[in-house]
Design a protein around this motif. Structure first.
Motif, mmCIF file in Angstrom:
data_model
loop_
_atom_site.group_PDB
_atom_site.id
_atom_site.type_symbol
_atom_site.label_atom_id
_atom_site.label_comp_id
_atom_site.label_asym_id
_atom_site.label_seq_id
_atom_site.Cartn_x
_atom_site.Cartn_y
_atom_site.Cartn_z
ATOM 1 N N ASP A 1 0.767 -1.223 0.190
ATOM 2 C CA ASP A 1 0.086 -0.063 -0.055
ATOM 3 C C ASP A 1 0.806 1.245 0.094
ATOM 4 O OD1 ASP A 1 -2.295 -1.556 0.094
ATOM 5 O OD2 ASP A 1 -2.783 -1.001 2.322
ATOM 6 N N LEU A 2 0.758 1.973 -1.072
ATOM 7 C CA LEU A 2 1.285 3.318 -0.885
ATOM 8 C C LEU A 2 0.208 4.272 -0.237
ATOM 9 C CD1 LEU A 2 3.170 5.511 -1.888
ATOM 10 C CD2 LEU A 2 2.105 5.689 -3.863
ATOM 11 N N LYS A 3 0.734 4.647 1.073
ATOM 12 C CA LYS A 3 -0.252 5.351 1.979
ATOM 13 C C LYS A 3 -0.411 6.706 1.903
ATOM 14 C CE LYS A 3 -1.224 2.412 5.624
ATOM 15 N NZ LYS A 3 -1.468 2.077 7.266
ATOM 16 N N GLU A 4 0.903 7.375 1.704
ATOM 17 C CA GLU A 4 1.077 8.732 1.269
ATOM 18 C C GLU A 4 2.299 8.842 0.414
ATOM 19 O OE1 GLU A 4 2.890 12.000 4.123
ATOM 20 O OE2 GLU A 4 1.548 10.695 5.309
ATOM 21 N N PHE A 5 2.092 9.912 -0.297
ATOM 22 C CA PHE A 5 3.292 10.450 -1.310
ATOM 23 C C PHE A 5 3.052 11.883 -1.529
ATOM 24 C CE2 PHE A 5 5.395 11.245 -4.974
ATOM 25 C CZ PHE A 5 6.778 10.653 -4.792
ATOM 26 N N HIS A 6 3.982 12.694 -1.246
ATOM 27 C CA HIS A 6 4.151 14.080 -1.575
ATOM 28 C C HIS A 6 5.442 14.397 -1.842
ATOM 29 C CE1 HIS A 6 4.583 14.332 2.679
ATOM 30 N NE2 HIS A 6 5.150 15.366 2.449
ATOM 31 N N PHE A 7 5.642 15.064 -3.073
ATOM 32 C CA PHE A 7 6.962 15.450 -3.446
ATOM 33 C C PHE A 7 7.053 16.897 -4.400
ATOM 34 C CE2 PHE A 7 10.442 15.270 -6.775
ATOM 35 C CZ PHE A 7 11.501 15.674 -5.885
ATOM 36 N N ASP A 8 7.965 17.838 -3.900
ATOM 37 C CA ASP A 8 7.995 19.008 -4.663
ATOM 38 C C ASP A 8 9.032 18.892 -5.554
ATOM 39 O OD1 ASP A 8 8.914 21.677 -5.457
ATOM 40 O OD2 ASP A 8 7.453 22.512 -3.826
ATOM 41 N N GLY A 9 9.095 18.893 -6.875
ATOM 42 C CA GLY A 9 10.151 18.942 -7.554
ATOM 43 C C GLY A 9 11.048 19.977 -7.850
ATOM 44 N N THR A 10 10.708 20.967 -7.207
ATOM 45 C CA THR A 10 11.664 22.371 -7.191
ATOM 46 C C THR A 10 12.473 22.195 -5.875
ATOM 47 O OG1 THR A 10 9.701 23.393 -8.337
ATOM 48 C CG2 THR A 10 11.505 24.795 -7.172
ATOM 49 N N THR A 11 11.770 21.868 -4.830
ATOM 50 C CA THR A 11 12.447 22.075 -3.607
ATOM 51 C C THR A 11 13.198 20.746 -2.995
ATOM 52 O OG1 THR A 11 10.524 21.683 -2.170
ATOM 53 C CG2 THR A 11 11.019 23.979 -2.620
ATOM 54 N N HIS A 12 12.470 19.686 -3.765
ATOM 55 C CA HIS A 12 13.085 18.339 -3.481
ATOM 56 C C HIS A 12 12.432 17.956 -2.246
ATOM 57 C CE1 HIS A 12 16.262 18.178 -6.714
ATOM 58 N NE2 HIS A 12 15.116 18.591 -7.139
ATOM 59 N N GLU A 13 11.576 18.708 -1.666
ATOM 60 C CA GLU A 13 10.856 18.073 -0.277
ATOM 61 C C GLU A 13 9.670 17.420 -0.376
ATOM 62 O OE1 GLU A 13 9.831 21.945 1.710
ATOM 63 O OE2 GLU A 13 12.011 22.446 1.877
ATOM 64 N N GLY A 14 9.591 16.289 0.564
ATOM 65 C CA GLY A 14 8.424 15.372 0.433
ATOM 66 C C GLY A 14 8.721 14.555 1.447
ATOM 67 N N GLY A 15 7.714 13.478 1.191
ATOM 68 C CA GLY A 15 7.419 12.275 2.243
ATOM 69 C C GLY A 15 6.788 11.150 1.620
ATOM 70 N N MET A 16 7.173 10.014 2.310
ATOM 71 C CA MET A 16 6.506 8.647 1.601
ATOM 72 C C MET A 16 6.292 7.636 2.933
ATOM 73 S SD MET A 16 8.388 6.034 -1.207
ATOM 74 C CE MET A 16 9.284 7.243 -1.740
ATOM 75 N N LEU A 17 4.883 7.219 2.745
ATOM 76 C CA LEU A 17 4.636 6.125 3.628
ATOM 77 C C LEU A 17 4.274 5.041 2.807
ATOM 78 C CD1 LEU A 17 4.278 5.013 6.569
ATOM 79 C CD2 LEU A 17 2.059 6.092 6.429
ATOM 80 N N LEU A 18 4.838 3.842 3.070
ATOM 81 C CA LEU A 18 4.584 2.638 2.458
ATOM 82 C C LEU A 18 4.046 1.636 3.466
ATOM 83 C CD1 LEU A 18 7.410 2.261 0.031
ATOM 84 C CD2 LEU A 18 5.371 3.214 -0.725
ATOM 85 N N SER A 19 3.171 0.638 3.281
ATOM 86 C CA SER A 19 2.964 -0.568 3.926
ATOM 87 C C SER A 19 2.841 -1.813 3.408
ATOM 88 C CB SER A 19 1.427 -0.211 4.573
ATOM 89 O OG SER A 19 1.156 -1.424 5.407
#
Length: 154
Positions: free
Chosen positions: A91-109
């Protein structure tokens, strides 16, 4: 004072305002399916199931299910590569990524089966923002290439 815009289409005049609200752009996809071997299905947040094919987009909340003797390779927008092994449910529970700042987060289950992850920009710039859950543990990422296996039993 508001500026009026008139557009003529096939003899019809449409009058609009320059201050009209913009419709928001569709949320960028989290990644795409790079390759599929055997029976692989994707389940989106709305519950729709489809057979996976190379090039299919992944939403920020999706499930990947592989059958026996099947596997899938997925590339996320931050260049993280996930290889989901046979008889797996990820399960991809959360994914966010800003291609300009390279900030983001990922939660997999990983609920069952196996997964190999080669971290991309999120994991390299902010390892604490990448987490992998199993039924018995949550894994914090400290390396760039690792394998996780879950037997699916609590």
């Amino acid at each position: 004072m508001m500026k009026k815009t008139v557009i003529a289409l096939c003899g019809l005049a449409i009058v609009g305002s320059a201050a009209m609200a913009q419709t928001p752009a569709a949320e960028p996809k989290a990644g795409f399916v790079k390759s599929v071997r055997g029976s692989v299905q994707l389940l989106d947040a709305g519950g729709a199931v489809r057979n996976a094919s190379p090039g299919d987009a992944l939403g920020s909340v999706d499930r990947i299910v592989t059958g026996p003797d099947s596997s899938a390779s997925v590339v996320m927008r931050d260049d993280t590569t996930l290889v989901v092994g046979p008889a797996s449910r990820l399960d991809l529970k959360e994914f966010h990524f800003d291609g300009t700042t390279h900030e983001g987060g990922m939660l997999l289950s990983l609920l069952r089966g196996s997964m190999r992850m080669i971290t991309g920009l999120i994991g390299k710039t902010n390892p604490d923002a990448v987490r992998v859950e199993t039924q018995t543990a949550t894994i914090g990422i400290r390396g760039t290439d690792f394998i996780v296996q879950a037997d699916g039993r609590p």
